[in-house]
Design a protein around this motif. Structure first.
Motif, mmCIF file in Angstrom:
data_model
loop_
_atom_site.group_PDB
_atom_site.id
_atom_site.type_symbol
_atom_site.label_atom_id
_atom_site.label_comp_id
_atom_site.label_asym_id
_atom_site.label_seq_id
_atom_site.Cartn_x
_atom_site.Cartn_y
_atom_site.Cartn_z
ATOM 1 N N ALA A 25 19.118 45.748 22.151
ATOM 2 C CA ALA A 25 18.518 45.575 23.471
ATOM 3 C C ALA A 25 17.017 45.363 23.356
ATOM 4 C CB ALA A 25 18.815 46.784 24.349
ATOM 5 N N ALA A 26 16.369 46.082 22.451
ATOM 6 C CA ALA A 26 14.927 45.924 22.250
ATOM 7 C C ALA A 26 14.600 44.515 21.778
ATOM 8 C CB ALA A 26 14.412 46.966 21.252
ATOM 9 N N ASP A 27 15.434 43.963 20.897
ATOM 10 C CA ASP A 27 15.235 42.592 20.432
ATOM 11 C C ASP A 27 15.384 41.600 21.579
ATOM 12 O OD1 ASP A 27 14.677 43.251 17.818
ATOM 13 O OD2 ASP A 27 16.678 42.767 17.059
ATOM 14 N N MET A 28 16.320 41.859 22.471
ATOM 15 C CA MET A 28 16.536 40.959 23.603
ATOM 16 C C MET A 28 15.318 40.950 24.538
ATOM 17 S SD MET A 28 20.533 41.695 24.519
ATOM 18 C CE MET A 28 20.507 40.625 25.929
ATOM 19 N N VAL A 29 14.697 42.093 24.703
ATOM 20 C CA VAL A 29 13.551 42.214 25.611
ATOM 21 C C VAL A 29 12.330 41.478 25.050
ATOM 22 C CG1 VAL A 29 11.913 43.866 26.612
ATOM 23 C CG2 VAL A 29 14.360 44.352 26.637
ATOM 24 N N THR A 30 12.199 41.501 23.712
ATOM 25 C CA THR A 30 11.016 40.905 23.092
ATOM 26 C C THR A 30 11.157 39.400 22.878
ATOM 27 O OG1 THR A 30 11.816 41.430 20.856
ATOM 28 C CG2 THR A 30 10.378 43.048 21.948
ATOM 29 N N GLU A 31 12.316 38.856 23.110
ATOM 30 C CA GLU A 31 12.512 37.408 22.891
ATOM 31 C C GLU A 31 12.009 36.588 24.045
ATOM 32 O OE1 GLU A 31 16.653 36.828 21.952
ATOM 33 O OE2 GLU A 31 16.395 37.687 19.988
#
Length: 96
Positions: free
Chosen positions: A90-96
């Motif tokens: 989820a953190a990766d999705m937010v930073t993309e």
């Protein structure tokens, strides 16, 4: 193994007055055999890690280690691994 079949088998064993310990050991053996078979089918090699709450089942862990002929790596926080992985995803999705 189909869970419906397993449930039916357990109900049958209970009706036959089989010992609970024997029933649980049989379930552990079935799960360990299937897991080891799948690991070997996909070319799994040592070292194996077990995650999730089921890694707290000492009987299953021991039986799986016997089937894989190796010691499993199990974190003392193994039941949190799935949640931690989801949080990282989820953190990766937010930073993309």
């Amino acid at each position: 193994m189909c869970t419906v079949f397993a449930e039916s088998e357990v109900v049958s064993l209970i009706a036959q007055n089989k010992k609970t310990d024997d029933i649980v050991h049989g379930l552990n053996k079935a799960v360990a055999s299937k897991t080891a078979s799948l690991a070997k089918r996909v070319g799994g090699e040592e070292t194996y890690m077990m995650t999730g709450g089921v890694s707290k089942n000492n009987g299953l862990v021991k039986t799986l280690e016997e089937k894989l002929e190796t010691k499993l790596v199990i974190s003392d926080k193994a039941q949190l691994c799935g949640a931690l992985g989801a949080a990282l995803f989820a953190a990766d999705m937010v930073t993309e």
